[in-house]
Design a protein around this motif. Structure first.
Motif, PDB file in Angstrom:
ATOM      1  N   MET A 169       0.819  -1.214   0.000  1.00 31.15           N
ATOM      2  CA  MET A 169       0.000   0.000   0.000  1.00 31.15           C
ATOM      3  C   MET A 169       0.847   1.256   0.000  1.00 31.15           C
ATOM      4  O   MET A 169       1.861   1.327   0.703  1.00 31.15           O
ATOM      5  CB  MET A 169      -0.924   0.001   1.222  1.00 31.15           C
ATOM      6  CG  MET A 169      -1.978  -1.093   1.210  1.00 31.15           C
ATOM      7  SD  MET A 169      -2.975  -1.115   2.726  1.00 31.15           S
ATOM      8  CE  MET A 169      -3.632   0.554   2.724  1.00 31.15           C
ATOM      9  N   VAL A 170       0.406   2.239  -0.775  1.00 31.59           N
ATOM     10  CA  VAL A 170       1.106   3.526  -0.811  1.00 31.59           C
ATOM     11  C   VAL A 170       0.090   4.651  -0.954  1.00 31.59           C
ATOM     12  O   VAL A 170      -1.012   4.460  -1.463  1.00 31.59           O
ATOM     13  CB  VAL A 170       2.113   3.615  -1.987  1.00 31.59           C
ATOM     14  CG1 VAL A 170       3.180   2.551  -1.884  1.00 31.59           C
ATOM     15  CG2 VAL A 170       1.399   3.512  -3.331  1.00 31.59           C
ATOM     16  N   THR A 171       0.487   5.835  -0.493  1.00 28.85           N
ATOM     17  CA  THR A 171      -0.194   7.060  -0.904  1.00 28.85           C
ATOM     18  C   THR A 171       0.766   7.810  -1.814  1.00 28.85           C
ATOM     19  O   THR A 171       1.984   7.789  -1.601  1.00 28.85           O
ATOM     20  CB  THR A 171      -0.606   7.946   0.286  1.00 28.85           C
ATOM     21  OG1 THR A 171       0.566   8.436   0.949  1.00 28.85           O
ATOM     22  CG2 THR A 171      -1.471   7.178   1.256  1.00 28.85           C
ATOM     23  N   VAL A 172       0.223   8.448  -2.841  1.00 30.32           N
ATOM     24  CA  VAL A 172       1.031   9.092  -3.879  1.00 30.32           C
ATOM     25  C   VAL A 172       0.636  10.558  -3.995  1.00 30.32           C
ATOM     26  O   VAL A 172      -0.556  10.893  -4.012  1.00 30.32           O
ATOM     27  CB  VAL A 172       0.837   8.388  -5.239  1.00 30.32           C
ATOM     28  CG1 VAL A 172       1.665   9.079  -6.329  1.00 30.32           C
ATOM     29  CG2 VAL A 172       1.229   6.918  -5.134  1.00 30.32           C
ATOM     30  N   ARG A 173       1.618  11.410  -4.082  1.00 36.47           N
ATOM     31  CA  ARG A 173       1.361  12.852  -4.164  1.00 36.47           C
ATOM     32  C   ARG A 173       0.650  13.223  -5.456  1.00 36.47           C
ATOM     33  O   ARG A 173       0.861  12.607  -6.497  1.00 36.47           O
ATOM     34  CB  ARG A 173       2.675  13.622  -4.055  1.00 36.47           C
ATOM     35  CG  ARG A 173       3.303  13.462  -2.688  1.00 36.47           C
ATOM     36  CD  ARG A 173       4.544  14.300  -2.559  1.00 36.47           C
ATOM     37  NE  ARG A 173       5.148  14.118  -1.244  1.00 36.47           N
ATOM     38  CZ  ARG A 173       6.260  14.703  -0.851  1.00 36.47           C
ATOM     39  NH1 ARG A 173       6.888  15.517  -1.664  1.00 36.47           N
ATOM     40  NH2 ARG A 173       6.745  14.488   0.352  1.00 36.47           N
ATOM     41  N   GLU A 174      -0.154  14.249  -5.350  1.00 36.97           N
ATOM     42  CA  GLU A 174      -0.879  14.734  -6.522  1.00 36.97           C
ATOM     43  C   GLU A 174       0.085  15.313  -7.547  1.00 36.97           C
ATOM     44  O   GLU A 174       1.036  15.998  -7.201  1.00 36.97           O
ATOM     45  CB  GLU A 174      -1.873  15.812  -6.103  1.00 36.97           C
ATOM     46  CG  GLU A 174      -2.928  15.352  -5.118  1.00 36.97           C
ATOM     47  CD  GLU A 174      -3.841  16.476  -4.679  1.00 36.97           C
ATOM     48  OE1 GLU A 174      -4.722  16.859  -5.470  1.00 36.97           O
ATOM     49  OE2 GLU A 174      -3.670  16.980  -3.557  1.00 36.97           O
ATOM     50  N   GLY A 175      -0.172  15.011  -8.809  1.00 37.76           N
ATOM     51  CA  GLY A 175       0.567  15.628  -9.899  1.00 37.76           C
ATOM     52  C   GLY A 175       1.874  14.968 -10.272  1.00 37.76           C
ATOM     53  O   GLY A 175       2.468  15.328 -11.294  1.00 37.76           O
ATOM     54  N   VAL A 176       2.365  13.996  -9.474  1.00 37.87           N
ATOM     55  CA  VAL A 176       3.678  13.425  -9.786  1.00 37.87           C
ATOM     56  C   VAL A 176       3.597  12.336 -10.853  1.00 37.87           C
ATOM     57  O   VAL A 176       4.599  12.020 -11.502  1.00 37.87           O
ATOM     58  CB  VAL A 176       4.379  12.872  -8.520  1.00 37.87           C
ATOM     59  CG1 VAL A 176       4.626  13.977  -7.525  1.00 37.87           C
ATOM     60  CG2 VAL A 176       3.590  11.735  -7.890  1.00 37.87           C
ATOM     61  N   MET A 177       2.432  11.730 -11.025  1.00 37.30           N
ATOM     62  CA  MET A 177       2.245  10.718 -12.061  1.00 37.30           C
ATOM     63  C   MET A 177       1.565  11.355 -13.275  1.00 37.30           C
ATOM     64  O   MET A 177       0.596  12.097 -13.127  1.00 37.30           O
ATOM     65  CB  MET A 177       1.398   9.550 -11.540  1.00 37.30           C
ATOM     66  CG  MET A 177       1.968   8.874 -10.310  1.00 37.30           C
ATOM     67  SD  MET A 177       3.615   8.161 -10.611  1.00 37.30           S
ATOM     68  CE  MET A 177       4.001   7.555  -8.970  1.00 37.30           C
ATOM     69  N   LYS A 178       2.060  11.050 -14.443  1.00 43.23           N
ATOM     70  CA  LYS A 178       1.487  11.623 -15.657  1.00 43.23           C
ATOM     71  C   LYS A 178       0.141  10.987 -15.966  1.00 43.23           C
ATOM     72  O   LYS A 178      -0.028   9.776 -15.859  1.00 43.23           O
ATOM     73  CB  LYS A 178       2.447  11.425 -16.838  1.00 43.23           C
ATOM     74  CG  LYS A 178       3.697  12.284 -16.767  1.00 43.23           C
ATOM     75  CD  LYS A 178       4.546  12.126 -18.019  1.00 43.23           C
ATOM     76  CE  LYS A 178       5.780  13.020 -17.956  1.00 43.23           C
ATOM     77  NZ  LYS A 178       6.641  12.872 -19.150  1.00 43.23           N
ATOM     78  N   MET A 179      -0.797  11.837 -16.362  1.00 45.87           N
ATOM     79  CA  MET A 179      -2.112  11.352 -16.761  1.00 45.87           C
ATOM     80  C   MET A 179      -2.126  11.155 -18.269  1.00 45.87           C
ATOM     81  O   MET A 179      -1.915  12.101 -19.030  1.00 45.87           O
ATOM     82  CB  MET A 179      -3.193  12.356 -16.339  1.00 45.87           C
ATOM     83  CG  MET A 179      -4.602  11.793 -16.444  1.00 45.87           C
ATOM     84  SD  MET A 179      -5.894  13.069 -16.206  1.00 45.87           S
ATOM     85  CE  MET A 179      -5.452  13.719 -14.593  1.00 45.87           C
ATOM     86  N   ASP A 180      -2.338   9.923 -18.700  1.00 50.08           N
ATOM     87  CA  ASP A 180      -2.375   9.625 -20.128  1.00 50.08           C
ATOM     88  C   ASP A 180      -3.694  10.093 -20.741  1.00 50.08           C
ATOM     89  O   ASP A 180      -4.688  10.317 -20.035  1.00 50.08           O
ATOM     90  CB  ASP A 180      -2.219   8.119 -20.362  1.00 50.08           C
ATOM     91  CG  ASP A 180      -0.891   7.594 -19.828  1.00 50.08           C
ATOM     92  OD1 ASP A 180       0.102   8.348 -19.877  1.00 50.08           O
ATOM     93  OD2 ASP A 180      -0.854   6.434 -19.364  1.00 50.08           O
ATOM     94  N   ALA A 181      -3.698  10.224 -22.053  1.00 53.80           N
ATOM     95  CA  ALA A 181      -4.932  10.592 -22.753  1.00 53.80           C
ATOM     96  C   ALA A 181      -5.926   9.433 -22.659  1.00 53.80           C
ATOM     97  O   ALA A 181      -5.549   8.270 -22.836  1.00 53.80           O
ATOM     98  CB  ALA A 181      -4.636  10.914 -24.209  1.00 53.80           C
ATOM     99  N   PRO A 182      -7.190   9.714 -22.376  1.00 56.36           N
ATOM    100  CA  PRO A 182      -8.177   8.631 -22.266  1.00 56.36           C
ATOM    101  C   PRO A 182      -8.528   8.034 -23.621  1.00 56.36           C
ATOM    102  O   PRO A 182      -8.438   8.713 -24.648  1.00 56.36           O
ATOM    103  CB  PRO A 182      -9.390   9.325 -21.643  1.00 56.36           C
ATOM    104  CG  PRO A 182      -9.252  10.763 -22.054  1.00 56.36           C
ATOM    105  CD  PRO A 182      -7.771  11.042 -22.113  1.00 56.36           C
ATOM    106  N   ASP A 183      -8.928   6.777 -23.613  1.00 53.33           N
ATOM    107  CA  ASP A 183      -9.402   6.093 -24.813  1.00 53.33           C
ATOM    108  C   ASP A 183     -10.886   5.785 -24.604  1.00 53.33           C
ATOM    109  O   ASP A 183     -11.236   4.823 -23.918  1.00 53.33           O
ATOM    110  CB  ASP A 183      -8.621   4.800 -25.031  1.00 53.33           C
ATOM    111  CG  ASP A 183      -9.114   4.021 -26.244  1.00 53.33           C
ATOM    112  OD1 ASP A 183     -10.029   4.515 -26.932  1.00 53.33           O
ATOM    113  OD2 ASP A 183      -8.602   2.912 -26.498  1.00 53.33           O
ATOM    114  N   PRO A 184     -11.778   6.604 -25.175  1.00 56.83           N
ATOM    115  CA  PRO A 184     -13.221   6.427 -24.916  1.00 56.83           C
ATOM    116  C   PRO A 184     -13.774   5.098 -25.430  1.00 56.83           C
ATOM    117  O   PRO A 184     -14.865   4.689 -25.020  1.00 56.83           O
ATOM    118  CB  PRO A 184     -13.860   7.616 -25.641  1.00 56.83           C
ATOM    119  CG  PRO A 184     -12.837   8.082 -26.618  1.00 56.83           C
ATOM    120  CD  PRO A 184     -11.498   7.748 -26.054  1.00 56.83           C
TER     121      PRO A 184
END
Length: 340
Positions: A169-184
């Motif tokens: 288990m981990v908590t992860v800081r906001e904004g440090v992981m890149k958000m990929d483009a969604p595939d609808p």
């Protein structure tokens, strides 16, 4: 024969049916981890009237969504959420469980880890899968989660491995992981879960909620002008604001400037602030400590202004200006307005 590896789970934080950005960032990262482990990416979505969120989670990479809808789960209180998630963990035995390092995540994750007797690493800034050799106990582990986070005030980066009971288990800081483009077009499996909640689980009642929006949202800003302790004073921050206004950007600051009381914490960039990736980041009077660099080093273009030619910020900058910001910034504003 070894036991089948559990899946990667992400706790989905939502408010009024709107999924928090940090949860979508974690879905993207969780999808990468799951591919590395050849397992599924699965989301825990708790609340009420949330069916409209499901397709969004599929589009960002979820294979399965565990949907738990109940009026008693709105608004968020930690006891019923912890009970529902613990029941699901016991039934499905995930390998990894990710939370955002938000107020909700920081309240919920430790309670679950304590009850499950699982390890928990807080405020991670990176996650990787690798093998681990425990030389002290002469044990080897394959495909463990490398939980990477700053330690000792950000002066070192620690890699932590959890060899306790799963989930890791981990908590992860906001904004440090890149958000990929969604595939609808992407679809997944919906599992509706009926929560088993007692009166004791719902003993806490929210009588009133008072919310205040942040003064600024730096994560989406494309141009950021950031001031550090070298700005000199709260009054001198007007130079930072003037340059940001001229460029159509946002104002930000280092921790030193925030700690000095010159600007609010909402504007802080760095390990204990916000992680940003703008097209242009102008660092004014910022030394460039490890803590600050962690929050802005992925900016596409970095301009640094500092009187110290040996300032660490210059090692990150694409363009370095050695000089007094009281002179340099007015010249920049004048030059920009002349071309506008």
């Amino acid at each position: 024969m070894s036991e089948k590896l559990g899946n990667v789970w992400i706790f989905i934080e939502q408010e009024g049916g709107k999924i928090a950005d940090v949860s979508l960032e974690l879905v993207c990262k969780g999808h990468d981890l799951a591919k590395r482990l050849n397992v599924k990416t699965e989301a825990l979505l708790l609340g009420d009237n949330l069916s409209g969120c499901v397709d969004t989670l599929y589009s960002y990479g979820c294979d399965t969504v565990y949907l738990v809808e109940d009026p008693r789960l709105e608004p968020f209180t930690v006891l019923p959420y912890a009970k529902v998630i613990m029941d699901l963990i016991r039934e499905h035995r995930p390998n990894i469980l990710l939370f955002g390092a938000t107020m909700k995540g920081r309240e919920l994750a430790p309670r679950i880890a304590s009850e499950k007797l699982a390890g928990l690493t807080a405020d991670c800034t990176d996650l990787q899968i690798d093998n681990f050799e425990d030389k002290a106990n002469n044990k080897s582990y394959t495909d463990k989660l490398m939980q990477i986070r700053p330690a000792f005030g950000g002066n070192i980066i620690a890699t932590i491995v959890n060899t306790w009971d799963d989930p890791q288990m981990v908590t992860v800081r906001e904004g440090v992981m890149k958000m990929d483009a969604p595939d609808p077009k992407r679809k997944g499996k919906l599992v509706k879960v009926q929560p088993k909640l007692s009166d004791a689980d719902t003993v806490i009642k929210v009588l009133e909620r008072v919310r205040a929006d942040k003064e600024v949202d730096l994560k989406g800003a494309q141009i950021i002008v950031s001031g550090g302790y070298g700005v000199g004073s709260k009054e001198n921050f007007k130079l930072i604001r003037d340059l940001a206004e001229a460029l159509g950007g946002e104002v930000a600051a280092s921790r030193a400037a925030v700690d000095a009381g010159w600007i609010d914490h909402d504007y802080q960039v760095g390990q204990t602030g916000v992680t940003v990736r703008p097209r242009l980041y102008i660092a004014c009077g910022i030394s460039g400590s490890v803590q600050h660099a962690a929050g802005m080093k992925e900016s596409k273009k970095i301009i640094a202004i500092n009187t110290d030619p040996a300032a660490p910020i210059f090692s990150l900058a694409h363009y370095a200006i050695v000089g007094d910001l009281n002179t340099v910034i007015p010249q920049m504003i004048k030059a920009f307005k002349a071309k506008a």
